[in-house]
Design an enzyme around this catalytic site. Structure first.
Site, mmCIF file in Angstrom:
data_model
loop_
_atom_site.group_PDB
_atom_site.id
_atom_site.type_symbol
_atom_site.label_atom_id
_atom_site.label_comp_id
_atom_site.label_asym_id
_atom_site.label_seq_id
_atom_site.Cartn_x
_atom_site.Cartn_y
_atom_site.Cartn_z
ATOM 1 N N ASN A 260 0.866 -1.181 0.000
ATOM 2 C CA ASN A 260 0.000 0.000 0.000
ATOM 3 C C ASN A 260 0.904 1.232 0.000
ATOM 4 O O ASN A 260 1.491 1.580 1.017
ATOM 5 C CB ASN A 260 -0.905 -0.024 1.236
ATOM 6 C CG ASN A 260 -1.756 1.225 1.362
ATOM 7 O OD1 ASN A 260 -1.881 2.004 0.428
ATOM 8 N ND2 ASN A 260 -2.358 1.403 2.525
ATOM 9 N N GLU B 27 -5.467 -5.363 10.495
ATOM 10 C CA GLU B 27 -4.493 -4.313 10.770
ATOM 11 C C GLU B 27 -4.833 -3.644 12.101
ATOM 12 O O GLU B 27 -5.685 -2.741 12.137
ATOM 13 C CB GLU B 27 -4.524 -3.253 9.663
ATOM 14 C CG GLU B 27 -3.987 -3.727 8.334
ATOM 15 C CD GLU B 27 -3.515 -2.558 7.483
ATOM 16 O OE1 GLU B 27 -2.390 -2.625 6.978
ATOM 17 O OE2 GLU B 27 -4.256 -1.587 7.347
ATOM 18 N N GLY C 83 2.180 2.188 10.997
ATOM 19 C CA GLY C 83 3.066 3.340 10.889
ATOM 20 C C GLY C 83 3.700 3.761 12.198
ATOM 21 O O GLY C 83 4.330 4.813 12.276
#
Length: 249
Positions: free
Chosen positions: A9, A167, A173
């Site tokens: 992604n 996720e 992140g």
């Protein structure tokens, strides 16, 4: 046997020229033929990247789509537009879409149905917040997301074209990664949820990815787990060498 799927992604990164540079770097490596590889690039790069992928086994994905074929939805992209480019997959319901752009379980469901109607395979994202996990509500939250995402979808061939990406929001992140055991447990829980709704045969065939700070140093441990069928990768997919290490785990 479920074929592993590693999807990159790229998020809101890479101009067209940067996208072409990256995809050609990825193409220059020998990639594991037993892994399905997907790159989910920005809308502006989709058409040019699709041309570069001709003759390869790498699949192309979008990062979002609208559920309507056309209409007064300024700034949106329809499934017909994506289909004409020749995309294979579309990420739906990513936590960043839910968090920043008011994506809901209802709109996720509409987008999944629209994608399937047009022959686009959805990569459906589910996952809990850190607060949910600290309150021991992670399974409750994820089960609700899965069931609402799949509401009204009953054809076996449609369900098996869906990829679910677990996720945990707190791991996206942040550099934090769910332990391989935690990730495997939740992917197994999702599979069990599918089994209760659709039966064991379908649950055995549906692919469930893990996503959240997946890197070359943890990919093998994750992929060795029985319930994890791949990874939805963010930052590491922006570096050709790192992404290839994930594919060739």
């Amino acid at each position: 046997m479920r074929k592993p799927i590693i999807a990159g992604n790229w998020k809101m990164n890479n101009t067209i020229s940067q996208s072409l540079k990256l995809i050609n770097e990825i193409k220059s490596y020998n990639l594991n033929e037993n892994v399905e590889v997907v790159v989910c690039v920005s809308f502006t790069s989709l058409y040019e990247v699709k041309k570069e992928l001709k003759g390869t086994n790498i699949k192309l994905g979008a990062q979002n789509m609208h559920w309507e074929d056309s209409g007064a939805y300024t700034g949106e992209i329809s499934p017909l537009m994506l289909k004409e480019i020749g995309i294979d997959y579309c990420i739906i319901g990513h936590s960043e879409r839910r968090q920043y752009f008011n994506e809901t379980d209802e709109t996720v469901n509409k987008k999944i149905k629209s994608a399937l109607r047009h022959g686009i395979k959805p990569i459906v994202c589910v996952g809990e917040t850190l607060e949910d996990r600290e309150k021991a509500k992670e399974k409750e939250i994820v089960k609700e997301q899965v069931l609402k995402a799949l509401e009204g979808i009953n054809k076996k061939e449609e369900i098996e074209n869906i990829v679910i990406a677990y996720e945990p929001i707190w791991a996206i992140g942040t550099g934090k990664t769910a332990s391989s055991d935690d990730a495997n447990e939740m992917c197994g829980f999702i599979r069990n949820t599918i089994s209760k709704k659709y039966g064991v045969d379908i649950s055995k065939n549906i692919r469930i990815q893990y996503g959240g700070s997946v890197k070359p140093n943890n990919i093998k441990e994750l992929m060795d787990k029985e319930e994890i069928d791949g990874a939805l990768v963010g930052g590491a997919s922006l570096n050709a060498s790192d992404f290839v290490k994930l594919i060739n785990y």
